[in-house]
Scaffold this motif. Sequence first.
Motif, short mmCIF file in Angstrom:
data_model
loop_
_atom_site.label_atom_id
_atom_site.label_comp_id
_atom_site.label_asym_id
_atom_site.label_seq_id
_atom_site.Cartn_x
_atom_site.Cartn_y
_atom_site.Cartn_z
N ILE A 221 0.82 -1.21 0.00
CA ILE A 221 0.00 0.00 0.00
C ILE A 221 0.86 1.26 0.00
N VAL A 222 2.12 1.13 0.45
CA VAL A 222 3.02 2.29 0.52
C VAL A 222 3.25 2.90 -0.86
N ILE A 223 3.39 2.06 -1.89
CA ILE A 223 3.69 2.56 -3.24
C ILE A 223 2.54 3.39 -3.79
N PRO A 224 1.28 2.94 -3.76
CA PRO A 224 0.18 3.80 -4.21
C PRO A 224 0.09 5.11 -3.43
N VAL A 225 0.34 5.07 -2.12
CA VAL A 225 0.27 6.29 -1.30
C VAL A 225 1.32 7.29 -1.75
N LEU A 226 2.57 6.83 -1.97
CA LEU A 226 3.63 7.73 -2.43
C LEU A 226 3.32 8.32 -3.80
N LEU A 227 2.77 7.50 -4.70
CA LEU A 227 2.41 7.99 -6.03
C LEU A 227 1.27 9.01 -5.95
N LEU A 228 0.33 8.80 -5.04
CA LEU A 228 -0.78 9.75 -4.87
C LEU A 228 -0.26 11.09 -4.31
N ILE A 229 0.68 11.02 -3.36
CA ILE A 229 1.27 12.26 -2.83
C ILE A 229 1.95 13.05 -3.94
N TYR A 230 2.70 12.34 -4.80
CA TYR A 230 3.37 12.99 -5.93
C TYR A 230 2.34 13.61 -6.89
N SER A 231 1.31 12.85 -7.20
CA SER A 231 0.28 13.34 -8.13
C SER A 231 -0.44 14.56 -7.56
N ASN A 232 -0.77 14.52 -6.27
CA ASN A 232 -1.45 15.66 -5.63
C ASN A 232 -0.60 16.92 -5.69
N TYR A 233 0.67 16.78 -5.32
CA TYR A 233 1.54 17.96 -5.27
C TYR A 233 1.83 18.50 -6.66
N ARG A 234 1.82 17.63 -7.64
CA ARG A 234 2.07 18.07 -9.01
C ARG A 234 1.02 19.07 -9.48
N TYR A 235 -0.22 18.87 -9.04
CA TYR A 235 -1.30 19.76 -9.50
C TYR A 235 -1.69 20.81 -8.47
N LYS A 236 -1.59 20.50 -7.18
CA LYS A 236 -2.10 21.41 -6.16
C LYS A 236 -1.01 22.29 -5.54
N LYS A 237 0.23 21.84 -5.54
CA LYS A 237 1.35 22.58 -4.97
C LYS A 237 1.10 22.94 -3.50
N ASP A 238 0.33 22.11 -2.82
CA ASP A 238 0.02 22.34 -1.41
C ASP A 238 0.48 21.13 -0.61
N PRO A 239 1.57 21.25 0.15
CA PRO A 239 2.11 20.06 0.85
C PRO A 239 1.15 19.47 1.88
N ILE A 240 0.39 20.32 2.56
CA ILE A 240 -0.53 19.81 3.58
C ILE A 240 -1.59 18.91 2.96
N VAL A 241 -2.27 19.43 1.93
CA VAL A 241 -3.32 18.66 1.26
C VAL A 241 -2.74 17.46 0.55
N SER A 242 -1.61 17.64 -0.11
CA SER A 242 -1.00 16.56 -0.91
C SER A 242 -0.64 15.35 -0.06
N ILE A 243 -0.18 15.58 1.16
CA ILE A 243 0.27 14.48 2.01
C ILE A 243 -0.89 13.89 2.83
N THR A 244 -1.72 14.76 3.41
CA THR A 244 -2.77 14.26 4.31
C THR A 244 -3.89 13.54 3.56
N ALA A 245 -4.22 13.96 2.34
CA ALA A 245 -5.34 13.34 1.61
C ALA A 245 -5.16 11.84 1.40
N PRO A 246 -4.00 11.36 0.91
CA PRO A 246 -3.84 9.90 0.75
C PRO A 246 -3.91 9.14 2.08
N PHE A 247 -3.38 9.74 3.14
CA PHE A 247 -3.42 9.06 4.45
C PHE A 247 -4.85 8.99 4.99
N PHE A 248 -5.61 10.07 4.80
CA PHE A 248 -7.02 10.01 5.19
C PHE A 248 -7.76 8.95 4.39
#
Length: 432
Positions: free
Chosen positions: A54-81
Amino acid sequence: MVTIIGSFVQIATLCLNNFFFVNGFDHAKERFYFVLILSCLAPVLFVYIGIIGIVIPVLLLIYSNYRYKKDPIVSITAPFFAVIILVISDHLSFLANSFLFDISVEMVNAQLSYYGLHLLFFLLFSVLLSFITHMVIRKLKQFVPVFKHYFLFLMSLTVLTVSFFYINILVSDRSGFSSEIVQFNSFIFLAYFALFITILGLLLFSVIKEMKVKNKQEEYKQLRMYSENLEEMYGELQKFRHDYINILSSMSEYIRTKDMEGLETYFNEKVMPTGQGIKKNHYKLGALQNVKVTEVKGTLVSKLIKAQDLGIDIALEATEPVHQINMDYIRLCRCLGIILDNAIEEAEQFDGSSIHIAFIQKENSLLIVVANTIGGEIPKLYKVFQQGYSTKGENRGLGLSNLKEIVSKCENVTLETKITGKMFFQELEIAD
């Protein structure tokens, strides 16, 4: 077959929940391929790596989020939630099958029909929890600037929760997933999840309290600024009264000696320019009487006086009374402050520059327009809101990026920026 179907559905749900939290469906086609490819690879990950896959999809989602949103808080917390919801939904589904239909974990893993029922409950719980989480996130958006101070704590708490869940799952996997173990884990997870929500609630309460204090401080600052400007205007009025008496006294000698030609010359050269200046300033500030919102009026007065002191031709138009504005006044004052400071900063660099401010009451909204002349380089519209961009040198250009961030947090507020000839327009529309 159960592992293949289960891993595909769970990873697809994980990705969709993540994108739902970050409002990331604006690139639908790209997101679709991302979810499809990652979901198809999920069975391979779980077969060869196990639950830790599950770690690999989470890391890829963090990368994808930050690529479009440029917001570290949202990019990291969203996949964990999304992971937390995934685990809770999975265990709630097992509990539902057990209590409603007396279907054990062994039966679910052995028969495809039972597993299909498990996935149905899993999806229902996942959708329900995702919608509740999304509603909470929308409510919390206005507190994002304050939450940045608690980012490390929030991130640590979220990672700790996910780690606790998966360490428990790994231990249970080695012991064998019996119905008793799954039920026990479910109750532990629900209790821990309740504790997690309680801690977040206490954090939110602290953040709201801090925001209220800051809003009160900002409101007091605006009111104090307004009072200081009123005192300054009163002082100017007193000086004019004194000057007016002196002007009349100076004219008395011409009248006494019946020197009409000298009186006419003195009047045209000395008195008339003073009167025009008073009339001009009265025109600029007179429309303020229609702006009934004290905080906004205070901001406008301070910026108008600042512009006049710099010799900038500035005019305010508000033909109809503005009693109430459907926007948080602190945010509105910040927006107006940024827009007017940028306009004044541009206008003071060139002779003959002007600033026009208009409050236009439309049928279902209030339109605030600020227009200023551009004397030098015409800025590129697609760059003006980028952080750090400025036509005035280095270490500038933060104001408009902050303005865009403030407006983006207000659902009923839109900002339109345009350039017509040598005029730069900022149009802030606030829906009722």
